[in-house]
Design an enzyme around this catalytic site. Structure first.
Site, mmCIF file in Angstrom:
data_model
loop_
_atom_site.group_PDB
_atom_site.id
_atom_site.type_symbol
_atom_site.label_atom_id
_atom_site.label_comp_id
_atom_site.label_asym_id
_atom_site.label_seq_id
_atom_site.Cartn_x
_atom_site.Cartn_y
_atom_site.Cartn_z
ATOM 1 C CB ALA A 1 -1.228 -1.816 3.557
ATOM 2 N N GLY B 1 -3.834 1.114 7.188
ATOM 3 C CA GLY B 1 -4.982 0.434 6.570
ATOM 4 C C GLY B 1 -5.894 -0.229 7.592
ATOM 5 C CD GLU C 1 -6.130 4.202 5.325
ATOM 6 O OE1 GLU C 1 -5.387 3.207 5.161
ATOM 7 O OE2 GLU C 1 -6.039 5.231 4.642
ATOM 8 C CD GLU D 1 -1.203 5.198 6.514
ATOM 9 O OE1 GLU D 1 -1.191 6.002 7.473
ATOM 10 O OE2 GLU D 1 -2.177 4.472 6.254
#
Ligand code: CAA
Length: 259
Positions: free
Chosen positions: A66, A110, A113, A133
């Site tokens: 992200a 992300g 993911e 993260e």
């Protein structure tokens, strides 16, 4: 070719290719990118000519997570109100047609993911996977703590999520995260080739296979087997079953009509 700037789509025969295109930011996933991926999936799902999709990045990064600059000043209320992640990131999960992630370079946070939200991952030998993260003072937010243990088991998922370290393609294949590892310069060809094989089968049946395999992660063995059995019975109502079996008996190639 259709380019919405940060997400590029192409059609290769019956395969829809979705390419994340933010090379200057290691393909970090901001709203434009995730909305672009969602829109591409909408478009390919609605296109009867498309039987399978490939999601990829570039040789340095599938996606480095992200976009940290985009979310660094979020407060709780904002994240909650905009339903951060859920609104658009979930579109991959709801895709009924199969999606292959073709991963070269970094697939972090992300990025890892969304690769895991695809139906299978093909990795270049240059691929690096991780959930870093924790280094940012947050936890994975797009399924990392849930899909990673299902793919690689608790020990390795804890290792990756708690230390934030990366694992290379060879380790990811040994751990069961990726379906195939290929030389980096062959990644896209291999992914498109496999996607084209899938797209050559009966589309409703590939959707039933996907739904049934995914059921294994949502149910007990007894319930999963029952689901599979009922869907298997239902395939005898699919015209393509008649064609597939007739073609085998008549020693010819089947012509599937997706019905
Ligand atoms: N968000 C925003 N920008 C990013 C980014 C990210 N996730 N990852 C890389 N970039 C940007 C860098 O800021 C840099 O931009 P500038 O040139 O403008 O400075 C550019 O991409 C190139 O990156 P680096 O200079 O850092 O390249 P490198 O080769 O030295 O390192 C890397 C590459 C290891 C991927 C490193 O960039 C990195 O660690 N990125 C962050 C990875 C990360 O923490 N991801 C998790 C994000 S949080 C998340 O994803 C939450 C969730 O679950 C949804």
């Amino acid at each position: 070719m259709n380019a919405t700037n940060v997400v590029i789509t192409e059609v290769h025969g019956k395969v829809g290719l979705i390419r994340i295109n933010r090379p200057e930011a290691m393909n970090a996933l901001n709203n434009d990118v995730v909305d672009g991926i969602s829109a591409a999936i909408d478009r390919f799902e609605a296109d009867d000519n498309i039987g399978c999709m490939v999601l990829t990045g570039n040789e340095k990064a599938f996606a480095a997570g992200a976009d940290i600059g985009f979310m660094k000043d979020f407060d709780y209320m904002h994240a909650y109100k905009i339903d951060f992640i859920t609104r658009n990131w979930e579109r991959l999960r709801t895709s009924r047609k199969p999606v292959i992630a073709a991963v070269a370079g970094f697939a972090l946070g992300g990025g890892c993911e969304i690769a895991m939200a695809c139906d299978m991952i093909f990795a270049a030998d240059s691929a690096k996977f991780g959930q870093p993260e924790i280094k940012l003072g947050i936890i994975p937010g797009a399924g990392g703590t849930q899909r990673l243990p299902r793919a690689v088991g608790k020990a390795k998922a804890m290792d990756l999520c708690l230390t934030g370290r990366m694992m290379d393609a060879a380790e990811a294949e040994r751990a069961g995260l990726v379906a195939r590892v290929v030389p980096a310069d062959q990644l896209l060809d291999e992914a498109l080739k496999a996607a084209s094989v899938i797209a050559g089968y009966s589309m409703p049946v590939t959707m039933m296979v996907k739904e049934s395999v995914n059921r294994a992660f949502e149910s007990s063995l007894t319930e999963g087997l029952l689901f599979e059995r009922r869907v298997f019975h239902a395939t005898f109502a699919v015209e393509d079953q008649k064609e597939g079996m007739a073609a085998f008996v008549e020693k010819r190639k089947p012509t599937f009509k997706n019905r």
